[in-house]
Scaffold this active site. Structure first.
Site, PDB file in Angstrom:
ATOM      1  N   GLU B  55       0.900  -1.219  -0.087  1.00  0.00           N
ATOM      2  CA  GLU B  55      -0.077  -0.051   0.020  1.00  0.00           C
ATOM      3  C   GLU B  55       1.105   1.314   0.037  1.00  0.00           C
ATOM      4  O   GLU B  55       0.399   2.236  -0.606  1.00  0.00           O
ATOM      5  CB  GLU B  55      -0.886   0.119   1.306  1.00  0.00           C
ATOM      6  N   PHE B 117     -11.474  -7.350  14.094  1.00  0.00           N
ATOM      7  CA  PHE B 117     -10.468  -7.904  13.183  1.00  0.00           C
ATOM      8  C   PHE B 117     -10.083  -6.719  12.126  1.00  0.00           C
ATOM      9  O   PHE B 117     -10.939  -6.222  11.461  1.00  0.00           O
ATOM     10  CB  PHE B 117     -10.657  -9.036  12.515  1.00  0.00           C
ATOM     11  N   GLN B 118      -8.758  -6.478  12.023  1.00  0.00           N
ATOM     12  CA  GLN B 118      -8.282  -5.398  10.993  1.00  0.00           C
ATOM     13  C   GLN B 118      -8.685  -4.097  11.131  1.00  0.00           C
ATOM     14  O   GLN B 118      -9.066  -3.392  10.098  1.00  0.00           O
ATOM     15  CB  GLN B 118      -8.542  -5.665   9.637  1.00  0.00           C
ATOM     16  N   LYS B 167     -17.634  -0.496   6.360  1.00  0.00           N
ATOM     17  CA  LYS B 167     -18.058  -1.891   5.602  1.00  0.00           C
ATOM     18  C   LYS B 167     -19.535  -1.589   5.247  1.00  0.00           C
ATOM     19  O   LYS B 167     -20.136  -1.723   4.232  1.00  0.00           O
ATOM     20  CB  LYS B 167     -17.610  -2.933   5.937  1.00  0.00           C
ATOM     21  N   MET B 476      24.473   8.973   1.667  1.00  0.00           N
ATOM     22  CA  MET B 476      24.436  10.163   2.199  1.00  0.00           C
ATOM     23  C   MET B 476      24.575  10.055   3.766  1.00  0.00           C
ATOM     24  O   MET B 476      24.978  10.985   4.175  1.00  0.00           O
ATOM     25  CB  MET B 476      22.894  10.748   2.016  1.00  0.00           C
TER      26      MET B 476
HETATM   27  C1  LIG Z   1      12.797   5.524   4.966  1.00  0.00           C
HETATM   28  C2  LIG Z   1      14.183   6.328   5.209  1.00  0.00           C
HETATM   29  N1  LIG Z   1      14.747   5.672   6.316  1.00  0.00           N
HETATM   30  C3  LIG Z   1      16.038   6.333   6.298  1.00  0.00           C
HETATM   31  C4  LIG Z   1      16.562   7.412   5.877  1.00  0.00           C
HETATM   32  C5  LIG Z   1      17.784   8.171   6.142  1.00  0.00           C
HETATM   33  N2  LIG Z   1      18.574   8.419   4.883  1.00  0.00           N
HETATM   34  C6  LIG Z   1      18.709   9.472   4.105  1.00  0.00           C
HETATM   35  S1  LIG Z   1      19.650   9.264   2.892  1.00  0.00           S
HETATM   36  C7  LIG Z   1      20.065   7.537   3.285  1.00  0.00           C
HETATM   37  C8  LIG Z   1      20.933   6.691   2.317  1.00  0.00           C
HETATM   38  C9  LIG Z   1      20.253   6.517   1.077  1.00  0.00           C
HETATM   39  O1  LIG Z   1      21.231   5.347   0.494  1.00  0.00           O
HETATM   40  P1  LIG Z   1      21.050   4.895  -0.920  1.00  0.00           P
HETATM   41  O2  LIG Z   1      19.499   4.658  -1.274  1.00  0.00           O
HETATM   42  O3  LIG Z   1      21.885   3.860  -1.250  1.00  0.00           O
HETATM   43  O4  LIG Z   1      21.370   6.426  -1.794  1.00  0.00           O
HETATM   44  P2  LIG Z   1      23.003   7.065  -1.568  1.00  0.00           P
HETATM   45  O5  LIG Z   1      22.838   8.317  -0.744  1.00  0.00           O
HETATM   46  O6  LIG Z   1      23.896   6.327  -1.500  1.00  0.00           O
HETATM   47  O7  LIG Z   1      22.972   7.901  -3.182  1.00  0.00           O
HETATM   48  C10 LIG Z   1      19.414   7.207   4.444  1.00  0.00           C
HETATM   49  C11 LIG Z   1      19.394   5.855   5.128  1.00  0.00           C
HETATM   50  C12 LIG Z   1      15.490   8.074   5.025  1.00  0.00           C
HETATM   51  N3  LIG Z   1      15.541   9.183   4.422  1.00  0.00           N
HETATM   52  N4  LIG Z   1      14.342   7.213   4.613  1.00  0.00           N
END
Ligand SMILES: Cc1ncc(C[n+]2csc(CCOP(=O)(O)OP(=O)(O)O)c2C)c(N)n1
Ligand SMILES: [Mg+2]
Lengths: 183, 574
Positions: B55, B117-118, B167, B476
């Site tokens: 979803e 439920f749900q 529902k 990042m």
């Molecule tokens: C759902 C979620 N969890 C954690 C983060 C924290 N976060 C921001 S950038 C990043 C790294 C992303 O890694 P990747 O997808 O390999 O992209 P890259 O930065 O290597 O280009 C994380 C863990 C986030 N933005 N969203």
């Protein structure tokens, strides 16, 4: 500074919750909140007492206005208005204290609403600082329990009939007085 | 006498309302509480239902659809877990002001509150992350509620609206009345800007020595890109854009300074720091843009145009607020300009900054870098593709190096920064946009967060090019660990645990390629661009430890902007 804000909201499921969620979610201070019916059957009035500097107050009012369920938001603080709060105060009775409590009750024009051998409950209505004063005086006798209703408030004089909210004009007016010259 | 045909079931009313709202696509996933709706859907031919595999994917797909087309995206899911799975997507849409309507099934009214439920209180859960939400309490309210939901989602500052459908409401019957006109007394978005404010703003801009337009996503949402271009060109004004604003003004135009903010261009940030009149158009002074609010555009007289009054003075106090639709206001502002400002010196200064510190990256060691890949995608598509990025380093590099020509071409999760956005959102885009290349660009980390939607892409043969920028790291986060957390690469190294992305793609039935050779980038892109009737996947294995520059540290001032690696140990890698 404390501000009293009057909010007319749709009288239906969730409107109160939305406002409470707004205050907690945005980290706005919430001193008291009360809600009740108005003269219009599907509109409720919430009275919110909050605190913050001008910028925060501005945000609070705009955020309240932004909610779909709010119909009108007015900061009563600067307006000529009446505020009332009701308190129920239960005090323990010891030998001889009954007369004194009764006297204090009279001075604050309260009502005795319940009495037992060991306790007396009085009802005081008035502006919040009057209630604060009464509580202060009664404290030494031993306050067992207390309930305060939160503030309700209305502007004095004729009621404003306009209930449609306007998002912009107020803040525009305020801002245009503050316009600085370009540096 | 009542017309018999006007008595309808809740399910019939539901789809009749969607038809009248001109809904052509729904992204959804069935379940117990919405079985009646799916039963009716089986016979409906005037809209297409796209079956996702989670979803969250449905919501991001609806967001991509809405952002690319300007229409309202629609989601249909079941109660309980189906509803709670939409939460991240709804929060994402709320932060980025994306018009979507999410319909959730709910347990029958008499069971609400019984831990049935749900059952989940999805209206309570989503209250702070929706523009508005509704629980439909009786079938008599159904049509009006749906009407209101679409109106609220798409008007004013757009946003997500959730409608919870018990529902029993869907199963019962009533007379169908579709309200032609509908008024919500507590909701009156201001469209027209205050003319005196507009005049004042025009005068300030005309008299400015160092003006700057700071453009956000609001310009794109209002459909005001053309008006912006006219205004900027007539007055030769420099234009810098936020992440969501990219595409509002052509990136190749000589007036464009590119993106500002944390990873904005050196010259855009210098321009912000030194401008004397800053004109914010449909932007919200987000902390990723401002850094330290006390020093942000510290000497500038600030004009702020926004449709949402709460944006005014929220983060930065401005001098002239103008509330209303930015497109209309741009038209009036253009008309009210007494003269174009005389700003040759200012342009001279900006161009000096450009020469001082251009966007550059290492490209002579034969190793593959993200910047190069994005540059090639930009060249191959002439800036005409729809680019859907995920969140991370690759997102910032895409923002820096892809030169968007058109509005609604840059689809990215900005406000919430939701990893896992790109794959499903690009699928949504493909149902809205035909005849233009669509790229989904993800990191190796985020790609795995909604990887299940690859089968949706394959099943519907969507012409999306799935690009994985594989740096074997949560890049990042690794960047922050290197720069601010003592090089402790705590749980960000995926090199030993990443899957074989080519095999993954193949398992989903998608033609997949991989390379780490810069020389192969163009030919692979050509190959992928030639495919127009199904998805393609390309993994680019890039350098592991590159950093995104320039960078203004979180909460910092422009004076703290870093433009290259400063750590001497790391300098050798440059
Ligand atoms: C759902 C979620 N969890 C954690 C983060 C924290 N976060 C921001 S950038 C990043 C790294 C992303 O890694 P990747 O997808 O390999 O992209 P890259 O930065 O290597 O280009 C994380 C863990 C986030 N933005 N969203
Ligand atoms: Mg990565």
């Amino acid at each position: 500074m404390k501000h009293t804000i009057s909010v007319l909201v749709e009288n239906h499921f969730g409107a109160f919750d939305r406002i409470a969620t707004l205050f907690s979610g945005k980290g706005f201070n919430l001193t008291s909140i009360s809600i009740g019916e108005t003269e219009i059957h599907d509109i409720s009035r919430m009275t919110v007492v909050t605190e913050g500097d001008n910028q925060i107050l501005d945000q609070i009012i705009k955020q309240l206005n932004r909610l779909i369920d709010t119909i009108k938001v007015v900061d009563l603080t600067a307006a000529y208005h009446v505020q009332r709060e009701l308190a129920l105060i239960k005090i323990s009775l010891s030998k001889g204290s009954m007369e004194q409590v009764k006297n204090i009750n009279d001075i604050f024009r309260g009502n005795i609403v319940d009495i037992t051998n060991n306790s007396i409950t009085i009802e005081i209505t008035g502006p919040p600082d009057k209630i604060d004063a009464a509580v202060n005086v009664l404290m030494p006798f031993g306050v067992i329990e207390m309930a305060r209703s939160g503030i309700v408030a209305l502007t004095r004089g004729e009621q404003t009939k306009k209930t449609i909210k306007n998002n912009s004009s107020e803040s525009i007016k305020k801002k245009s007085q503050l316009i600085k010259e370009p540096k | 006498m009542k017309n018999k045909e006007q008595i309808m079931t809740g399910a019939e009313i539901f789809f009749e309302c969607l038809r009248r709202e001109k809904v052509e696509h729904i992204f959804g996933f069935p379940g117990g509480a919405v079985l009646k709706l799916y039963e009716k859907l089986y016979d409906i031919d005037y809209l297409q239902h796209i079956l996702v595999r989670h979803e969250q994917g449905a919501v991001h797909a609806a967001e991509g659809y809405a952002k690319a087309s300007g229409k309202t995206g629609v989601v249909l899911v079941t109660s309980g877990p189906g509803a709670t799975n939409t939460v991240t997507g709804i929060a994402d849409a709320y932060m980025d002001s994306v018009p979507i309507v999410v319909f959730t099934g709910q347990v029958p009214s008499h069971l609400i509150g019984n831990d049935a439920f749900q059952e989940a209180d999805i209206v309570g859960i989503t209250r702070p992350i929706t523009k508005h939400n509704f629980l439909v309490r009786s079938i008599e309210d159904l049509a009006l509620t749906i009407r209101k939901a679409f109106y609220i989602a798409s008007s004013g500052r757009p946003g997500p609206v959730l409608v919870d459908l018990p529902k029993d409401v869907i199963n019962s019957k009533c007379e169908f009345i579709y309200p032609d006109n509908m008024e919500i007394r507590g909701y009156k978005p201001t469209i027209k800007g205050h003319i005196n404010q507009i005049k004042k703003a025009a005068e300030a801009i005309a008299n400015a020595k160092r003006p700057l337009l700071y453009v956000g996503g609001g310009v794109i949402m209002s459909g005001g890109s053309r008006e912006l271009a006219l205004f900027a060109r007539e007055n030769k004004l420099p234009v810098t854009m936020t992440l969501q604003g990219l595409g509002a003004f052509p990136g190749t135009d000589e007036l464009s300074l590119g993106m500002l903010g944390m990873h904005g261009s050196y010259w855009a940030n210098q321009a912000v720091d030194n401008c004397d009149v800053l004109v914010s158009l449909g932007a919200r002074f987000d902390d990723r843009v401002t850094g330290n609010v006390d020093t942000f555009a510290k000497n500038a007289y600030k004009i702020h145009v926004d449709i949402d009054p709460t944006c005014i003075d929220k983060n930065v106090i401005v001098d002239i607020p103008i509330i209303g639709d930015v497109k209309n206001i741009l038209v009036e502002m253009t008309a009210e300009m007494p003269k174009a400002p005389d700003i040759q010196d200012w342009w001279h200064q900006i161009n000096e900054w450009k020469d001082e510190c251009p966007m550059q990256y290492e490209d002579n060691d034969g190793r593959l870098r993200t910047e190069y890949v994005i540059e090639k995608i930009s060249e191959k598509t002439n800036g005409n593709a729809v680019i859907v990025t995920d969140v991370g380093q690759h997102q910032m590099w895409t923002a820096q190096y892809y030169k968007y020509n058109f509005p609604r071409s840059n689809i990215t999760s900005g406000g919430l920064g939701t990893m896992g956005f790109s794959v499903p959102a690009s699928i949504g885009v493909s149902f809205a946009i035909k005849g233009r290349p669509i790229f989904s660009i993800s990191g190796d980390g985020g790609f795995q967060m909604n990887i299940q939607e690859l089968i949706t892409a394959a099943a519907y043969k969507v012409p999306v090019i799935f690009v994985i920028i594989n740096n074997s790291f949560l890049g990042m986060v690794r960047q922050w660990q290197e720069m601010f957390h003592g090089e402790k690469y705590s749980f960000t190294d995926l090199s030993a645990s990443n899957p074989d992305f080519v095999k993954v793609g193949q398992a989903f039935g998608i033609e997949s390629f991989s390379t780490d050779n810069p020389k192969e980038v163009e030919s692979l892109l050509d190959k992928a661009l030639a495919v127009k009737d199904r998805p393609v996947l390309i993994e680019f294995k890039v350098v592991k430890d590159d950093l995104v520059f320039p960078m203004v540290p979180s909460g910092g001032s422009i004076s703290e902007m870093m433009v290259k690696r400063i750590n001497s140990k790391r300098m050798t890698l440059l």
